[in-house]
Scaffold this active site. Structure first.
Site, PDB file in Angstrom:
ATOM      1  N   ASP A   1     -15.709  83.938  28.883  1.00  0.00           N
ATOM      2  CA  ASP A   1     -16.277  85.224  29.307  1.00  0.00           C
ATOM      3  C   ASP A   1     -17.700  85.399  28.769  1.00  0.00           C
ATOM      4  OD1 ASP A   1     -13.926  85.811  30.659  1.00  0.00           O
ATOM      5  OD2 ASP A   1     -13.092  87.032  29.038  1.00  0.00           O
TER       6      ASP A   1
ATOM      7  N   HIS B   1     -20.728  68.425  27.990  1.00  0.00           N
ATOM      8  CA  HIS B   1     -20.466  67.000  28.224  1.00  0.00           C
ATOM      9  C   HIS B   1     -19.049  66.817  28.748  1.00  0.00           C
ATOM     10  CE1 HIS B   1     -18.054  65.540  24.669  1.00  0.00           C
ATOM     11  NE2 HIS B   1     -18.686  66.469  23.972  1.00  0.00           N
TER      12      HIS B   1
ATOM     13  N   GLU C   1     -22.168  61.611  26.225  1.00  0.00           N
ATOM     14  CA  GLU C   1     -22.578  62.389  25.042  1.00  0.00           C
ATOM     15  C   GLU C   1     -22.068  61.719  23.778  1.00  0.00           C
ATOM     16  OE1 GLU C   1     -22.056  65.464  21.787  1.00  0.00           O
ATOM     17  OE2 GLU C   1     -20.581  64.172  22.738  1.00  0.00           O
TER      18      GLU C   1
ATOM     19  N   HIS D   1     -11.524  64.171  18.047  1.00  0.00           N
ATOM     20  CA  HIS D   1     -11.682  62.730  18.318  1.00  0.00           C
ATOM     21  C   HIS D   1     -10.391  61.945  18.101  1.00  0.00           C
ATOM     22  CE1 HIS D   1     -16.384  62.482  18.370  1.00  0.00           C
ATOM     23  NE2 HIS D   1     -15.885  63.370  19.196  1.00  0.00           N
TER      24      HIS D   1
ATOM     25  N   ILE E   1     -13.806  86.013  33.435  1.00  0.00           N
ATOM     26  CA  ILE E   1     -13.398  84.674  33.855  1.00  0.00           C
ATOM     27  C   ILE E   1     -11.894  84.528  33.588  1.00  0.00           C
ATOM     28  CG2 ILE E   1     -13.680  82.203  33.393  1.00  0.00           C
ATOM     29  CD1 ILE E   1     -16.090  83.518  34.836  1.00  0.00           C
TER      30      ILE E   1
END
Ligand code: TRP
Ligand code: CA
Ligand code: ZN
Length: 315
Positions: A304, A123, A169, A285, A42
Site C-alpha cells: 500500500d 529484482h 541482482e 538466501h 492494494i
C-alpha cells in the site's frame, strides 16, 4: 451563509437546502480545481497470488528462480504476460553475466510527460539455494500489483510511469547497472525518481525507509505515520540493492525494506512486535524462503505504501 453556487433560479431553493445539509459546501462546485486521485488499497490477496505463482515456478524449475536458470525466465514471462494484458508497453533487455543470459523487464504505462519519468522497480532473480519468495518475490509481486492497479484505475498521472524487474541482482546489481549504463544521459536526466523494493515481507519484520532523496523519504514516512507504524532509517547495507546504480548516476532514489539477516533488537520488538534477538528474515538466501516465509501485515502495508508513493510522486 454565503451562496456562491450559480444555477437556474428554479434550482436555487434546492441548492440552499443542500448547502445547509452539507455545512455550506458542495463537492465539485468550484470548477477548475482537479483534486488529485488517491492511491487505491492494494489487495493483499492479489500480491500473495503472485507469490504463489513464483513458488510454483521455482518448484517446477529445480527449486529456484536464479539468474541463468529456467525459473528466472519463467518468472519474467509470468510478470510480462500480466503487464501486456493490462495495456503496458513491455521491453525485455538482454545481457550476459557469468556466462549466462540475463534479462531486465521494463514496463511503460502509456502517457504522461515523457520528460518526467517516475520509476519503481525490484529484482526478480533469487539465489540458487531457494525459491526467493521474500527475497525478492515480495518486491516483485508488490510492484506488479501496483502496476496492475494503475491500469485498473485507468490512472493518468502527470508524469510518465515506468516499472522495472531486474535480473542478476544477486550477482552484484548486474541488471540494474546494465540498464543505467545503457541509458543516454538525456534519458537518465528525465528520471525524476527511482523507488526500490527489495525484501518487503520479512517474517520478523522491521519497517525501514531508505535515507536518500528527502521528498521520497518523506512520502514513505508520512504514509506509515498515518498508519501509526513507526519507521527507522535503513542501515543494513546501503548500496546493497538496485537503487545504487541509479543513485550513482544522480537519480533521486528511495525505497522500503523489512530486514534481512540482521537481528531485531529488543527496542525494535517493543515497537513492531516480533522476536528480539532473531533475524528479520531467518530464511534469507536459504531453501526455507518459501510462501511460508512472509509476514502478511508487513507485505500489505509495504504494498500500500508503494502504491501511495507512485500516485503521490507522479501527480
Ligand atoms: N539486496 C540484498 C539481497 O537481495 C538484500 C539486502 C541486504 C538489502 N541489505 C539491504 C536490500 C538493504 C535493500 C536494502 O540479497
Ligand atoms: Ca492493502
Ligand atoms: Zn538476495
Amino acid at each position: 451563509m454565503k451562496l456562491s453556487v450559480s444555477g437556474r433560479a428554479t434550482a436555487a431553493g434546492a441548492v440552499a437546502v443542500a448547502l445547509l445539509l452539507t455545512g455550506g459546501s458542495i463537492a465539485g462546485a468550484s470548477p477548475g480545481a482537479q483534486p488529485l486521485a488517491a492511491a487505491p488499497d492494494i489487495p493483499l490477496a492479489n500480491v500473495k497470488a503472485h507469490l504463489s505463482q513464483f513458488q510454483s515456478i521455482a518448484t517446477a524449475n529445480g527449486g529456484n528462480r536464479a539468474h541463468g536458470r529456467p525459473g528466472f525466465k519463467a518468472s519474467l514471462d509470468y510478470v510480462k504476460a500480466k503487464l501486456d494484458a493490462a495495456g503496458y508497453t513491455t521491453t525485455v533487455q538482454q545481457f550476459t553475466s557469468s556466462g549466462r543470459t540475463g534479462y531486465n523487464l521494463i514496463a511503460d504505462w502509456p502517457g504522461g510527460d515523457p520528460d518526467q519519468v517516475l520509476m519503481a522497480g525490484s529484482h526478480l532473480d533469487g539465489v540458487t539455494s531457494g525459491p526467493g519468495i521474500n527475497d525478492n518475490g515480495s518486491g516483485s509481486a508488490a510492484v506488479l500489483e501496483t502496476a496492475l492497479a494503475v491500469s485498473r484505475a485507468a490512472h493518468r498521472p502527470a508524469k510518465h510511469l515506468r516499472f522495472a524487474w531486474w535480473g542478476a541482482e544477486e550477482l552484484g546489481l548486474v541488471g540494474s547497472r546494465y540498464y543505467v549504463n545503457n541509458l543516454s544521459s538525456a534519458n537518465r536526466a528525465k528520471i525524476t525518481g527511482y523507488l526500490n523494493f527489495d525484501m518487503i515481507g520479512s517474517r520478523n519484520a522491521g519497517y525501514f525507509v531508505y535515507d536518500d532523496d528527502p521528498t521520497i523519504e518523506k512520502t514513505f514516512k508520512d504514509y506509515f505515520a498515518g498508519l501509526g507504524v513507526a519507521t527507522e532509517i535503513e542501515t543494513e547495507g546501503d548500496g546493497r540493492s538496485d537503487h545504487a546504480p541509479f543513485k550513482s548516476a544522480g537519480v533521486p532514489v528511495g525505497g522500503l525494506f523489512t530486514g534481512a539477516s540482521r537481528a531485531k533488537t529488543s527496542a525494535q520488538a517493543a515497537k513492531w512486535g516480533g522476536t528480539a534477538g532473531q533475524s528479520f528474515d531467518r530464511c534469507y538466501h536459504s531453501s526455507c524462503d518459501t510462501t511460508s516465509n512472509i509476514n502478511d501485515t508487513a507485505l500489505d502495508r509495504n504494498s500500500d505504501a508503494l502504491a501511495h508513493a507512485v500516485w503521490e510522486l507522479s501527480d
